[in-house]
Design a protein around this motif. Sequence first.
Motif, mmCIF file in Angstrom:
data_model
loop_
_atom_site.group_PDB
_atom_site.id
_atom_site.type_symbol
_atom_site.label_atom_id
_atom_site.label_comp_id
_atom_site.label_asym_id
_atom_site.label_seq_id
_atom_site.Cartn_x
_atom_site.Cartn_y
_atom_site.Cartn_z
ATOM 1 N N MET B 137 1.068 -1.403 0.025
ATOM 2 C CA MET B 137 0.044 -0.014 -0.220
ATOM 3 C C MET B 137 1.218 1.313 -0.216
ATOM 4 O O MET B 137 0.280 2.366 -0.910
ATOM 5 C CB MET B 137 -1.337 0.162 1.538
ATOM 6 N N VAL B 138 1.676 1.014 0.397
ATOM 7 C CA VAL B 138 3.079 1.921 0.936
ATOM 8 C C VAL B 138 3.087 3.096 -0.736
ATOM 9 O O VAL B 138 3.846 3.923 -0.920
ATOM 10 C CB VAL B 138 4.365 2.111 1.581
ATOM 11 N N LEU B 139 3.646 1.470 -1.667
ATOM 12 C CA LEU B 139 4.236 1.772 -2.810
ATOM 13 C C LEU B 139 3.126 1.620 -3.726
ATOM 14 O O LEU B 139 3.399 2.426 -4.863
ATOM 15 C CB LEU B 139 5.009 0.324 -3.510
ATOM 16 N N ILE B 140 2.246 1.982 -3.959
ATOM 17 C CA ILE B 140 1.082 2.599 -4.468
ATOM 18 C C ILE B 140 1.256 3.658 -5.113
ATOM 19 O O ILE B 140 1.201 3.713 -6.595
ATOM 20 C CB ILE B 140 -0.795 2.328 -4.041
ATOM 21 N N VAL B 141 1.150 4.403 -4.372
ATOM 22 C CA VAL B 141 0.709 6.015 -5.806
ATOM 23 C C VAL B 141 1.967 6.252 -5.975
ATOM 24 O O VAL B 141 1.864 6.105 -8.045
ATOM 25 C CB VAL B 141 0.740 7.345 -4.832
ATOM 26 N N PRO B 142 3.569 6.322 -5.692
ATOM 27 C CA PRO B 142 4.399 5.819 -6.535
ATOM 28 C C PRO B 142 5.094 5.194 -7.703
ATOM 29 O O PRO B 142 5.432 4.798 -8.823
ATOM 30 C CB PRO B 142 6.078 6.215 -5.563
ATOM 31 N N GLN B 143 4.265 3.887 -7.036
ATOM 32 C CA GLN B 143 4.421 2.994 -8.371
ATOM 33 C C GLN B 143 3.677 3.235 -9.614
ATOM 34 O O GLN B 143 3.874 3.434 -10.811
ATOM 35 C CB GLN B 143 3.616 1.775 -7.873
ATOM 36 N N TYR B 144 2.149 3.767 -8.743
ATOM 37 C CA TYR B 144 1.209 4.194 -9.927
ATOM 38 C C TYR B 144 1.944 5.388 -11.427
ATOM 39 O O TYR B 144 1.842 5.573 -12.296
ATOM 40 C CB TYR B 144 0.102 4.573 -9.337
ATOM 41 N N VAL B 145 2.708 6.219 -10.116
ATOM 42 C CA VAL B 145 3.405 8.104 -10.862
ATOM 43 C C VAL B 145 4.319 7.273 -11.786
ATOM 44 O O VAL B 145 4.540 7.580 -12.560
ATOM 45 C CB VAL B 145 3.759 8.366 -9.863
ATOM 46 N N THR B 146 4.864 5.967 -10.902
ATOM 47 C CA THR B 146 6.309 5.563 -12.545
ATOM 48 C C THR B 146 5.540 4.705 -13.516
ATOM 49 O O THR B 146 6.185 4.628 -14.853
ATOM 50 C CB THR B 146 6.603 4.516 -11.803
ATOM 51 N N VAL B 147 4.506 4.546 -13.444
ATOM 52 C CA VAL B 147 4.084 3.627 -14.215
ATOM 53 C C VAL B 147 3.486 4.060 -15.989
ATOM 54 O O VAL B 147 3.021 3.548 -16.910
ATOM 55 C CB VAL B 147 2.930 1.892 -14.271
ATOM 56 N N ILE B 148 2.523 5.277 -15.262
ATOM 57 C CA ILE B 148 2.230 6.589 -16.366
ATOM 58 C C ILE B 148 3.219 6.993 -16.954
ATOM 59 O O ILE B 148 3.043 7.789 -18.281
ATOM 60 C CB ILE B 148 0.976 7.090 -15.559
ATOM 61 N N ASP B 149 4.182 7.076 -16.200
ATOM 62 C CA ASP B 149 5.711 7.607 -17.383
ATOM 63 C C ASP B 149 6.772 7.421 -15.961
ATOM 64 O O ASP B 149 7.732 7.606 -15.917
ATOM 65 C CB ASP B 149 5.531 9.301 -17.324
ATOM 66 N N LEU B 150 7.120 6.287 -17.271
ATOM 67 C CA LEU B 150 8.139 5.366 -17.175
ATOM 68 C C LEU B 150 9.440 6.025 -16.910
ATOM 69 O O LEU B 150 9.892 6.990 -18.339
ATOM 70 C CB LEU B 150 8.742 4.471 -18.375
ATOM 71 N N PRO B 151 10.389 6.045 -16.053
ATOM 72 C CA PRO B 151 11.354 7.337 -16.004
ATOM 73 C C PRO B 151 12.681 6.344 -16.951
ATOM 74 O O PRO B 151 12.193 5.453 -17.940
ATOM 75 C CB PRO B 151 12.392 6.753 -14.923
ATOM 76 N N ILE B 152 12.966 7.449 -17.268
ATOM 77 C CA ILE B 152 13.796 7.070 -19.186
ATOM 78 C C ILE B 152 13.905 6.871 -20.186
ATOM 79 O O ILE B 152 14.028 7.768 -21.261
ATOM 80 C CB ILE B 152 15.222 5.841 -18.417
ATOM 81 N N LEU B 153 12.132 5.658 -20.707
ATOM 82 C CA LEU B 153 12.176 5.239 -21.597
ATOM 83 C C LEU B 153 10.616 6.400 -21.356
ATOM 84 O O LEU B 153 10.244 6.536 -23.074
ATOM 85 C CB LEU B 153 11.669 4.309 -21.034
ATOM 86 N N HIS B 154 10.744 7.369 -20.558
ATOM 87 C CA HIS B 154 9.138 7.987 -20.837
ATOM 88 C C HIS B 154 8.113 7.115 -21.688
ATOM 89 O O HIS B 154 7.335 7.640 -22.638
ATOM 90 C CB HIS B 154 9.456 8.975 -21.397
#
Lengths: 318, 295
Positions: B137-154
């Motif tokens: 549950m702690v990771l859910i928000v940053p994980q979601y943000v990561t998935v909508i804009d994958l770092p480096i690959l965008h």
Amino acid sequence: MAITTVPGTKREPGRPASPYPPGPQRTSLGRKVRDNLTGHAFLIGAVICFAFFSWYPMIRGVVMSFQRTRRGVTTWVGWDNYDRIIADPSFWTAWKNTFYFTILALVLGYAVPFFVAILLNEFRHAKGYLRILVYLPVMLPPASALFLFKFYAYDPGDAGLFNSILKALHLPTSQWMQSPEMTMPAMVIASTWMNMGGAVLIYLAALQNIPGELYEAAELDGAGIWRRIRHVTIPQTRLILALLAMLQIVATMQFFIEPLILANGTGAEDSATSVAYLIYQHGFFQNDLNGAAALGVIMLVVLAGFSAVYVRLSSKQD
Amino acid sequence: MAPDSGTRTLISHAQLRRGRGKVIYWTLLAVVVVGFTLVFLGPLYWMVTGALKSGQEIAQTPPSLFPKDPQSQNYADAWNNLNLAKLLFNTFYYAAGALVFQLVLDTAAAYALSKLRPVFGNVILGLMLATLMIPAMVLIVPQYVTVIDLPILHLNLLDSPFAIWLPAVANAFNIFLLKRFFDSIPEELMAAALMDGATPLRTLWSIILPMSRPILGVVSIFAVTAVWKDFLWPKLVMPSPETRTVSVGIYAFSGGTPMNVVIAASVIAAIPTVIVFLIFQRNIMSGLTTGSLKG
């Protein structure tokens, strides 16, 4: 799939022409480097997934909790998000509910499986059948199981499964999810029913590892069944009991789907709101991802506190 | 000892086979078998038959044990109105992909950590295991943000099955299980394979994997059921009605759909996992009760 990119596999996979194996004389620096590269090549896929979806979000979550994004501009705001989250009255309600749920779940979801496992371990018959029964709910999608409870078991009228049973026993019926006092116990009952199978199987494995001589010796010393449980069974399964207590606390403190489905999120008079549900609400309804991240960090700190206490206690005992 | 008895437990076999002990044993067994059947199978029976009842019959008191006039229409409605075929296919597709990705990448990683032992292998293993301590549950928000804009690959992975497949690979528990099993395979076999000139990949494929069938079975079951049972993550990363999983789909429809139809849909959603469980229950039970977690 991705494994085809592993370097080193391009070398012919068949047998070497020479009957002499490429022995230690070739253990040069070059060979070591190549072995290492092969090792890392096998690791790379999983490491990338961990980096993108575990390690990076971990750091990102902490960073986000100190930032605020408005109209695409991100600024550092210090502890603002934390202040805002804590000032919200539902913050304290959610924590109160979460602790209440966790304690109830420990009493029910932790003690019951242990005694079920002790009981099942004594039986010589119907063992397989009973194990399948206990584990069956674990295999249901949680949404399916919870709709079953919501619509049938916790129907506040007389037609509900639980109220029918209570009526048949001439006991007072309940409003279940519509009564703030019953919301938590009802959610814990559903959650325990859904999840206890896993714990029962793990306890059964631990019980099967207890040497029978210990029980024999205790019996010769005149220990009855309860004293045998207290002085043999519990000490012998101590480690697994402690580990599962820890896992149970961490898992139940994150309860989310129970309030979402059984209580439409908050329940009567906010009696169902959990910290996890609040994270979901802030992040995905109030468009406050930064606040949700801050709440996540608070939850992490609280759970890390529990883990620290656990490590402390378990290292003291050995 | 009698041939039918296993190891000695809390109560001795002799005590259970004689006089009063025998009576108590059989009484208790009968009570437990009946009680457990009611508690664990009863609600499922209620669910399957309840979905066959009419709206009137479901509301009547006392409730009926058998549907008087079975309405198979509820199941048909659930199947058609909720587009269950598509939802089930999606869920199956995500589960199968997660299984393939985990089997390939996690097995390779566990093999490297257990047998090839590259430099910093232990550090990487430590970092992987550390993620077990972080609540989902702690990771859910940053994980979601990561998935909508994958770092480096965008890249935006929303509505893409990779949003379920790739995070599933980051599963420290399965890597740990696999590594522990590989550790128990003797080094001599590796040395012999090396002597024969086998590459690491060939050793993995022809020696390690055939010996690891039991643990691969357990990991496969964990991988499939985790995706099948997950709710919040697919709800977030598969927002479109066409890409939903079956649990999320039922939840989304539950608002405006008659209760019986929702329950019928829940029954249909549960059938695949229950069938898989009944087929593989022997492997699941032995996988869960041996080796993996000892006290």
